[in-house]
Write an enzyme that holds these catalytic residues in place. Structure first.
Site, mmCIF file in Angstrom:
data_model
loop_
_atom_site.group_PDB
_atom_site.id
_atom_site.type_symbol
_atom_site.label_atom_id
_atom_site.label_comp_id
_atom_site.label_asym_id
_atom_site.label_seq_id
_atom_site.Cartn_x
_atom_site.Cartn_y
_atom_site.Cartn_z
ATOM 1 C CG ASP A 46 7.396 -97.379 2.220
ATOM 2 O OD1 ASP A 46 8.029 -97.811 3.245
ATOM 3 O OD2 ASP A 46 6.343 -97.513 1.779
ATOM 4 C CB SER A 47 11.309 -97.392 6.716
ATOM 5 O OG SER A 47 12.463 -97.240 6.019
ATOM 6 C CG ASP A 85 9.877 -99.348 -0.365
ATOM 7 O OD1 ASP A 85 9.906 -100.570 -0.558
ATOM 8 O OD2 ASP A 85 9.856 -98.992 0.966
ATOM 9 C CE LYS A 113 10.835 -102.885 0.359
ATOM 10 N NZ LYS A 113 9.642 -102.791 0.950
ATOM 11 C CD GLU A 181 7.937 -105.375 7.709
ATOM 12 O OE1 GLU A 181 7.996 -104.489 8.607
ATOM 13 O OE2 GLU A 181 8.058 -104.864 6.547
#
EC number: 2.1.2.11
Length: 264
Positions: A46-47, A85, A113, A181
């Protein structure tokens, strides 16, 4: 024709202590380039809300956005292990998670994810019992940026034990992969050693089983703030294919991420 990459391949890498490189991909052309150069695990993250759509966070991304980019990446890399995602508010309940996971799995994902800790246990169980493999995501979870008050290192002090407990809970619920992360190297090492499933790091030092980078960071086209853990492989390599090969080689040898990319 190469064989499809499966979670069993990554499990074997963990057992044999072979580090592996993964990367985000959002379209056919880059997915094909990455696959051609040997990257066998990709994430439709989703970045894309920031790197592709130009938002200041990942929150505006929809399930339809993820499905669209998943289809494109799958065409470019038919044999990769493809993670997608589930975006913000797409898995607030187990039922909602299953409904949205079905959409991205039909689009070509091998695994979904999701960001969050022990509160997701019932969701992970529901998905895995219905043949939807799950990758967990702990540490700095960008969908929670408004709770964290910005993009900050997670898991320092007492929070480290909570994160480890969350990781163990996700694994026990059936998660088959975990992304860590922006956590201290020492905590990343504890988590990686405690879990039997592969752990993929981003901003977690070189102690995890695998690494992931947002492709724009790997090519130095981030714009604005450059994360401490990022490295521009294109600057040294000269062209994109060579940059991908260098990224893979440095991950596999443990050179990247170095101390300068890590947190304590």
């Amino acid at each position: 024709m190469s064989k499809p990459t499966t979670i069993a391949v990554l499990q074997k890498c963990k057992q044999e202590k072979k580090r592996f490189a993964t990367i985000t991909a959002y379209d056919y052309s880059f997915a094909k380039l990455f696959a051609d150069e040997g990257i066998n695990v990709m994430l439709v993250g989703d970045s894309l809300g920031m790197t592709i759509q130009g938002h200041d966070s990942t929150l505006p991304v929809t399930v339809e956005d993820i499905a669209y980019h998943t289809r494109a990446v799958r065409r470019g890399a038919p044999n990769c292990l493809l993670l997608s995602d589930l975006p913000f508010m797409a898995y607030a309940t187990p039922e909602q998670a299953f409904e949205n996971a079905a959409i991205v799995m039909r689009a070509g994902a091998n695994m979904v994810k999701i960001e969050g800790g022990a509160w997701l246990v019932d969701t992970v169980k529901m998905l895995t019992e219905r043949a939807v493999p799950v990758c967990g995501h702990l540490g700095l979870t960008p969908q929670s940026v408004n709770i964290f008050g910005g993009y900050k290192i997670q898991g320092r002090g007492d929070a480290g034990q909570i994160l480890l407990d969350d990781a163990l809970a996700l694994e026990a619920a059936g998660a088959q992969l975990l992304v860590l992360e922006c956590v201290p190297v020492e905590l990343a090492k504890r988590v990686t050693e405690a879990l039997s499933i592969p752990v993929i790091g981003i901003g977690a030092g070189n102690v995890t089983d695998g690494q992931i980078l947002v492709m724009h960071d790997a090519f130095g086209i981030t714009g604005g703030h450059i994360p401490k853990f990022a490295k521009n492989f294109l600057a040294e390599a000269g062209d994109m294919r060579a940059a991908v090969r260098q990224y893979m080689a440095e991950v596999e040898s443990g050179v990247y991420p170095g101390e300068e990319h890590s947190f304590h």
